[in-house]
Every structure is written in structure tokens, then in C-alpha cells.
Design an enzyme around this catalytic site. Structure first.
Site, mmCIF file in Angstrom:
data_model
loop_
_atom_site.group_PDB
_atom_site.id
_atom_site.type_symbol
_atom_site.label_atom_id
_atom_site.label_comp_id
_atom_site.label_asym_id
_atom_site.label_seq_id
_atom_site.Cartn_x
_atom_site.Cartn_y
_atom_site.Cartn_z
ATOM 1 C CB CYS A 145 3.233 -0.622 -7.316
ATOM 2 S SG CYS A 145 3.172 -2.274 -7.992
ATOM 3 C CB THR A 154 1.155 7.615 4.403
ATOM 4 O OG1 THR A 154 1.626 8.512 3.410
ATOM 5 C CG2 THR A 154 0.728 8.376 5.631
ATOM 6 C CD GLU A 206 7.313 -5.400 -1.928
ATOM 7 O OE1 GLU A 206 7.655 -4.456 -2.671
ATOM 8 O OE2 GLU A 206 8.089 -6.282 -1.548
ATOM 9 N N GLY A 237 0.842 -1.192 0.000
ATOM 10 C CA GLY A 237 0.000 0.000 0.000
ATOM 11 C C GLY A 237 0.873 1.236 0.000
ATOM 12 C CB SER A 238 0.059 4.738 0.731
ATOM 13 O OG SER A 238 -0.433 4.605 2.044
ATOM 14 C CD GLU A 291 2.804 5.937 -5.344
ATOM 15 O OE1 GLU A 291 2.385 6.001 -4.179
ATOM 16 O OE2 GLU A 291 3.091 4.869 -5.921
ATOM 17 N N GLY A 296 2.308 2.292 5.310
ATOM 18 C CA GLY A 296 3.373 1.323 5.569
ATOM 19 C C GLY A 296 4.270 1.750 6.725
HETATM 20 P P1 NAP Z 1 -3.320 2.369 1.390
HETATM 21 O O1 NAP Z 1 -4.291 3.473 1.523
HETATM 22 O O2 NAP Z 1 -2.063 2.439 2.173
HETATM 23 O O3 NAP Z 1 -4.144 1.042 1.741
HETATM 24 C C1 NAP Z 1 -3.571 -0.243 1.613
HETATM 25 C C2 NAP Z 1 -4.242 -1.181 2.596
HETATM 26 O O4 NAP Z 1 -3.926 -0.785 3.926
HETATM 27 C C3 NAP Z 1 -5.768 -1.177 2.493
HETATM 28 O O5 NAP Z 1 -6.256 -2.473 2.738
HETATM 29 C C4 NAP Z 1 -6.148 -0.249 3.641
HETATM 30 O O6 NAP Z 1 -7.455 -0.427 4.122
HETATM 31 C C5 NAP Z 1 -5.128 -0.661 4.678
HETATM 32 N N1 NAP Z 1 -4.934 0.289 5.768
HETATM 33 C C6 NAP Z 1 -5.204 1.627 5.770
HETATM 34 N N2 NAP Z 1 -4.901 2.142 6.987
HETATM 35 C C7 NAP Z 1 -4.432 1.123 7.751
HETATM 36 C C8 NAP Z 1 -3.974 1.021 9.090
HETATM 37 N N3 NAP Z 1 -3.939 2.082 9.901
HETATM 38 N N4 NAP Z 1 -3.568 -0.174 9.553
HETATM 39 C C9 NAP Z 1 -3.581 -1.269 8.748
HETATM 40 N N5 NAP Z 1 -4.035 -1.236 7.470
HETATM 41 C C10 NAP Z 1 -4.444 -0.055 6.973
HETATM 42 O O7 NAP Z 1 -2.882 2.173 -0.135
HETATM 43 P P2 NAP Z 1 -3.809 2.099 -1.424
HETATM 44 O O8 NAP Z 1 -4.269 3.474 -1.767
HETATM 45 O O9 NAP Z 1 -4.835 1.039 -1.244
HETATM 46 O O10 NAP Z 1 -2.784 1.575 -2.533
HETATM 47 C C11 NAP Z 1 -2.025 2.424 -3.327
HETATM 48 C C12 NAP Z 1 -0.580 2.426 -2.872
HETATM 49 O O11 NAP Z 1 -0.078 1.083 -2.915
HETATM 50 C C13 NAP Z 1 0.336 3.212 -3.777
HETATM 51 O O12 NAP Z 1 1.206 3.985 -2.994
HETATM 52 C C14 NAP Z 1 1.124 2.136 -4.540
HETATM 53 O O13 NAP Z 1 2.387 2.539 -4.985
HETATM 54 C C15 NAP Z 1 1.203 1.066 -3.519
HETATM 55 N N6 NAP Z 1 1.466 -0.222 -4.134
HETATM 56 C C16 NAP Z 1 2.731 -0.733 -4.035
HETATM 57 C C17 NAP Z 1 3.036 -1.950 -4.624
HETATM 58 C C18 NAP Z 1 4.412 -2.532 -4.497
HETATM 59 O O14 NAP Z 1 4.566 -3.717 -4.746
HETATM 60 N N7 NAP Z 1 5.425 -1.774 -4.113
HETATM 61 C C19 NAP Z 1 2.045 -2.657 -5.320
HETATM 62 C C20 NAP Z 1 0.766 -2.092 -5.415
HETATM 63 C C21 NAP Z 1 0.488 -0.874 -4.807
HETATM 64 P P3 NAP Z 1 -8.673 0.491 3.594
HETATM 65 O O15 NAP Z 1 -8.797 0.233 2.129
HETATM 66 O O16 NAP Z 1 -9.817 -0.008 4.384
HETATM 67 O O17 NAP Z 1 -8.299 1.918 3.883
#
Ligand code: NAP
Length: 511
Positions: free
Chosen positions: A299, A246, A265, A243-244, A399, A248
Site C-alpha cells: 500500500c 472500490t 485503509e 483493501g481497494s 493505483e 472500501g
Molecule cells: P480488495 O479486492 O478490496 O479485497 C480486500 C478484502 O475485501 C478481501 O478480503 C476481499 O475478499 C474483501 N471483499 C471483497 N469484496 C467485498 C465485499 N463486497 N464486502 C466485504 N468484503 C469484500 O483489495 P485487495 O486486492 O485484496 O488489496 C489490494 C488493495 O489494498 C490495494 O488497493 C492497496 O492499496 C490496499 N491496501 C491498503 C493498505 C492501507 O493501509 N492503506 C494496506 C494494504 C493494502 P476476497 O479476497 O474474497 O475478494
């Protein structure tokens, strides 16, 4: 509104929209609170896909308990037998590939061909990891002492917390759950709140494949309620998060206080270098696919093109002409090239970065939400290109996660390598050149977990390690056999059959 077919995970045989449940200890279950949330089609907000349990800490705790209870028997199941269940699951995914892909396009917007690719990636990693059931290699090495045996084996850690984003809603959960399960861990899976339907369909197939009750548990709901509980639980031994940056970092801090293993990741700012000798038509193909595929929400999406100044104009002409011809729309419609952004918040974020970009470079294409005709019902944004961006500009560094490309002119290959590396991220990088020396220089010097030569930044294959340098992660890798490292502890085993005390590093050494 579209009807949803009968589904074991839903409360209704045929309903509009259906309500879906958690999957805990082998049974589909309503959440404790009775609260639900909607998942909607980003290409058309009037299309409600379903209602999903708004999980609470109590739901997450039940799932963790179920995974804990299932762990001893699953750990004791021979790994080749665990692998056979993965094979069955892979076959089921292959049989249901089209249904999964269509559900994915409807729920998160990527065009159908890309959704099929996402499911295929899930199938590929499942078959790869099924094979690990018969490999899972350790080392057998000679001992430094006579009549002594030395070897190392992998063992599972316990309950794995799997927290995933919405942009690869089938592939990423499979990348994580398959290595976790084949090595004997049990799983609590919390999908993104934008893609709970894809997660439910996936877990339905896992149940059908024969994973024993409690080995796989699904809890939908927010990061704050469900994700936090998984991260904080002393009974969850390892967290795998994509995920993001922030989110992470927050997870790493909290898990760090418990010395819990965490695989992260995170974000990226992936760049393509185009040298003056490059095949510009090929480079244009690679850049467009990487920048605007999945609406720039991969990503590994390319958001920076670093180009040697002599070919800036011819490359830019090609990019603008071709990007102008991309067709936006519902990804289920034939001929559509670019789907919507995931939601309205993503449109706001992209729009605000375009505002910043207007002060940092020349806007040469796009720059606005796309609202013509049917697009007005969805969250679409025009493919957007900025030229003459400086390497350290915010749109060149942060990003954006949308269809926004910054073109950065540089003087030579040294400046190109420097500019590409001048970012806090390091997931994927690429170079277009016909000069073998420059290609090898890039392979050696680009600071990224994935480097492409004469292709865009996207399209990883599942039998190689996947992950990023610097702030894209914390050193772990998904995919490839190295993915097993996240989910296993090493145990070194010595068997001394000499019948007397032998002291390593002391006996058999000069005084
Ligand atoms: P995100 O907002 O960080 O959410 C990712 C996951 O984390 C979701 O299931 C989210 O739940 C959960 N989450 C949110 N707050 C949390 C907390 N306090 N504790 C535990 N879990 C929590 O990211 P996103 O917007 O879904 O994804 C986009 C990001 O992922 C981008 O930055 C992208 O670069 C990155 N990404 C990286 C890769 C890689 O392999 N490097 C691959 C794909 C994506 P909710 O949905 O319920 O908020």
C-alpha cells in the site's frame, strides 16, 4: 506438488493438498455448503497450497453468533489478563516466524526477507498491544465544581468484523485483531481469498495462545458471501477493512446506512520527491526498494518519482541500470529480488496500464509479463519504468499495484510539492534532499499520513499511527496507541460526592 505438514486447521494429517476449515466458537469446522476453493502459489500455479472452505452467509452468521456469545466474558476479563494472552501469542509467532514467513512467500509471492518482515510486524504490533492491556489510558481531570470527580475510560464496542487484503497477510490481520482483542472486543476475521492459508496458520497460533472459544473466529470465502454478511449484520458493531478503494467505498455506504463504525485503509499513489541537491545513490536505493519490493504491491509502494529536471537524467540512468539487474523468481530461492504478482488478473491489470502508459510517457524499461524459463509457471511482470510522465497522466494518478514506476520531471521544489499532492490519495510520501529548509517544507506541506525524509515510502514502525489522508481512508489510524480509537467507545464518568445538587455551567458562574 508440495506436501503440507499436519495442521489443526486441516482435515488431513499429511495430505496433498490438505483441506482447511473455518474456526468458529473454538473449534475447526467444515462450511455449511461443503464447497471449497484452492489457494495456489503465484510463483508456480502447479503448486496447490490447499483447499479452503467457501464460506456462506450461514457460516458467517454462525461465527458472528459465536463472537457475540463470547463477548460478555471477554469484556469482563481484566485487560492486563487479556494482554497476557497477546504476549503468549506474540511469543508463539516469534517461535514460528520462519515457518509463517515461508508459508507466506509460497502463498502470496513476496521474497522471504520481506515475508519475515511481515511476520515481524505482526509480532511487534502484538507486543505493543499486549502492553496496552496495562495502559489503555483515559483522562482523570479536575471538575469545575467542588466535591466532584471527573474521568474518562475506554470500553469495547462488541463484535469486530476484520476484513483484510492479501498483500500483508500476517501483519495486517494482527494490526486489526490485536487492538480489537486487547480492548475487550471479540472478532470475526475474513481474510483475502488469495491468502487463506496464512490466515489459518495465524489463527491456529491464536488458539494455542489461549484466546477463549468464540473470541476469535475465522471464516474463509468470498467478499460477496462472507464479507457482505459481516458488513450487513446488525450484530457486528465495528468493521475494520483494508483493501481497494472500490470495495472500501461499497462497505462504507452499506455500513453507513446502519451507522456502523468503519475503519478504512485503502489505495495509494505514493510519491518520492528528488531535489537537485539529493544524494542520488541513496535516492536510487530508496526508490528501487519502495517501487519493486513486494513487486510494487505494498500500500506504501512508490509509483511516482517527482524529480527536479537538472537531475532527471542521472537519476533515471541509475534507476534503469539497477532495476535491469533485479532478479525475478520464486521468493523462496536465495538471491531473488522480486517475486510474482498475486494472480493472473493482476498481470492483466498491470499490462493494461502499461498500454495506457505507452501513450502517456517514454517506456524506458520492461513493460511485459516475464515468462522466461520457470517464470512461465507463475504470474511475473518485468520491473517497468516510464519517464517524462505528466503529473495528471493516468499512470501518474491511478493505483496500478504492480512494478510500474512513473518518473515525472518538474522545474523546482514548489512544482514538486504541488505534483506530489495532486492526487486523490495520501498514504505515504518522501523527499530526498540535503537542504534542511526544503525538508521541513516537505514535512509541513506534503499531504500524506506518512512522510519520510531521505528514505523511500515504505517501512512504517508499529508504534506510530499508520493510515492515509484523502481517499486513502476515512480518518481512522492503525498502529500506535491511536489504533484503540477504532475499537473503543469513550465513557465520561462524573462522581458527585457533595451530597447536594450541583449544576455544571450554571452554579459557580456569575448570574
Ligand atoms: P480488495 O479486492 O478490496 O479485497 C480486500 C478484502 O475485501 C478481501 O478480503 C476481499 O475478499 C474483501 N471483499 C471483497 N469484496 C467485498 C465485499 N463486497 N464486502 C466485504 N468484503 C469484500 O483489495 P485487495 O486486492 O485484496 O488489496 C489490494 C488493495 O489494498 C490495494 O488497493 C492497496 O492499496 C490496499 N491496501 C491498503 C493498505 C492501507 O493501509 N492503506 C494496506 C494494504 C493494502 P476476497 O479476497 O474474497 O475478494
Amino acid at each position: 506438488m508440495t506436501e503440507i505438514a499436519a495442521s489443526p486447521g486441516s482435515t488431513a494429517a499429511v495430505a496433498t493438498p490438505a483441506t482447511f476449515r473455518h474456526f468458529i466458537a473454538g473449534a475447526w469446522a467444515d462450511g455449511v455448503s461443503g464447497e471449497t476453493f484452492e489457494s495456489v502459489n503465484p510463483a508456480d500455479g502447479r503448486d496447490v497450497i490447499g483447499r479452503f472452505q467457501a464460506g456462506t452467509p450461514a457460516d458467517a452468521a454462525m461465527a458472528i453468533r459465536a463472537a457475540e456469545m463470547a463477548f460478555p466474558a471477554w469484556r469482563a476479563t481484566p485487560a492486563p489478563k487479556r494482554g497476557e494472552i497477546l504476549y503468549r501469542f506474540g511469543e508463539l509467532m516469534a517461535r514460528h516466524k520462519e515457518r509463517l514467513a515461508r508459508a507466506m512467500t509460497r502463498e502470496m509471492g513476496k521474497v522471504l526477507a520481506e515475508a519475515r518482515g511481515d511476520v515481524q510486524e505482526g509480532i511487534d504490533i502484538t507486543y505493543l498491544m499486549a502492553g496496552e492491556g496495562r495502559r489503555m489510558f483515559g483522562d482523570t481531570v479536575p471538575s469545575e465544581l467542588p466535591d466532584k470527580w471527573a474521568m474518562s475510560i475506554r470500553q469495547p464496542i462488541g463484535v469486530a468484523g476484520i476484513i483484510t487484503p492479501w498483500n500483508f497477510p500476517i501483519a495486517i490481520p494482527c494490526w486489526k485483531m490485536m487492538p480489537a482483542l486487547v480492548t475487550g472486543n471479540t472478532v470475526v476475521f475474513k481474510p483475502a481469498s488469495d491468502t487463506p492459508h496464512c490466515a489459518t496458520l495465524l489463527v491456529e497460533l491464536m488458539a494455542e495462545a489461549g484466546f477463549p472459544p468464540g473470541t476469535v473466529n475465522l471464516v474463509t470465502g468470498s467478499g460477496a458471501a462472507v464479507g457482505d454478511t459481516i458488513v450487513e449484520s446488525p450484530d457486528v458493531a465495528v468493521i475494520s477493512f483494508t483493501g481497494s478503494s472500490t470495495t472500501g467505498k461499497r462497505i462504507a455506504e452499506r455500513a453507513g446506512r446502519r451507522l456502523k463504525r468503519v475503519s478504512l485503509e485503502l489505495g495509494g499513489k505514493n510519491g518520492v520527491v528528488v531535489l537537485r541537491d539529493a544524494d542520488l545513490d541513496l535516492a536510487t536505493d530508496g526508490i528501487l526498494w519502495s517501487a519493486f519490493g513486494t513487486t510494487g504491491q505494498r500500500c506504501t509502494a512508490c509509483s511516482r518519482v517527482i524529480v527536479e529536471a537538472p537531475v532527471l537524467e542521472p537519476l533515471l540512468d541509475r534507476l534503469v541500470t539497477r532495476a535491469r539487474g533485479l532478479r525475478l523468481g520464486d521468493g523462496l530461492v536465495e538471491g531473488v529480488d522480486v517475486g510474482p504478482l498475486i494472480n493472473a488478473a493482476a498481470v492483466d491489470k498491470v499490462r493494461s496500464y502499461v498500454g495506457i502508459g505507452r501513450t502517456e510517457g517514454d517506456l524506458v524499461l520492461g513493460g511485459e509479463p516475464a515468462t522466461d524459463g520457470e517464470l512461465a509457471h507463475g504470474t511475473f511482470f518485468q520491473p517497468t519504468i516510464f519517464s517524462k510522465v505528466k503529473p495528471m497522466a493516468r499512470i501518474g494518478q491511478e493505483e496500478i499495484f504492480g512494478p510500474v514506476l512513473s518518473v515525472i520531471p518538474v522545474d523546482d521544489v514548489d512544482a514538486a510539492v504541488t505534483a506530489l499532492n495532486q492526487t486523490r490519495y495520501g498514504l505515504s510520501a518522501s523527499i530526498f534532499t540535503r537542504d534542511v529548509n526544503a525538508a521541513f517544507r516537505a514535512m509541513r506541506d506534503l499531504e500524506a499520513g506518512i512522510v519520510y525524509v531521505n528514505a523511500g515510502t515504505t517501512g512504517a514502525e508499529t508504534h506510530l499511527p499508520f493510515g492515509g489522508w484523502k481517499e486513502t481512508g476515512n480518518g481512522h489510524r492503525e498502529a500506535g496507541h491511536v489504533a484503540l480509537d477504532t475499537y473503543t467507545e469513550w465513557k465520561s464518568i462524573y462522581v458527585d460526592f457533595s451530597g447536594h445538587l450541583q449544576r455544571a455551567q450554571i452554579d459557580n458562574q456569575p448570574e
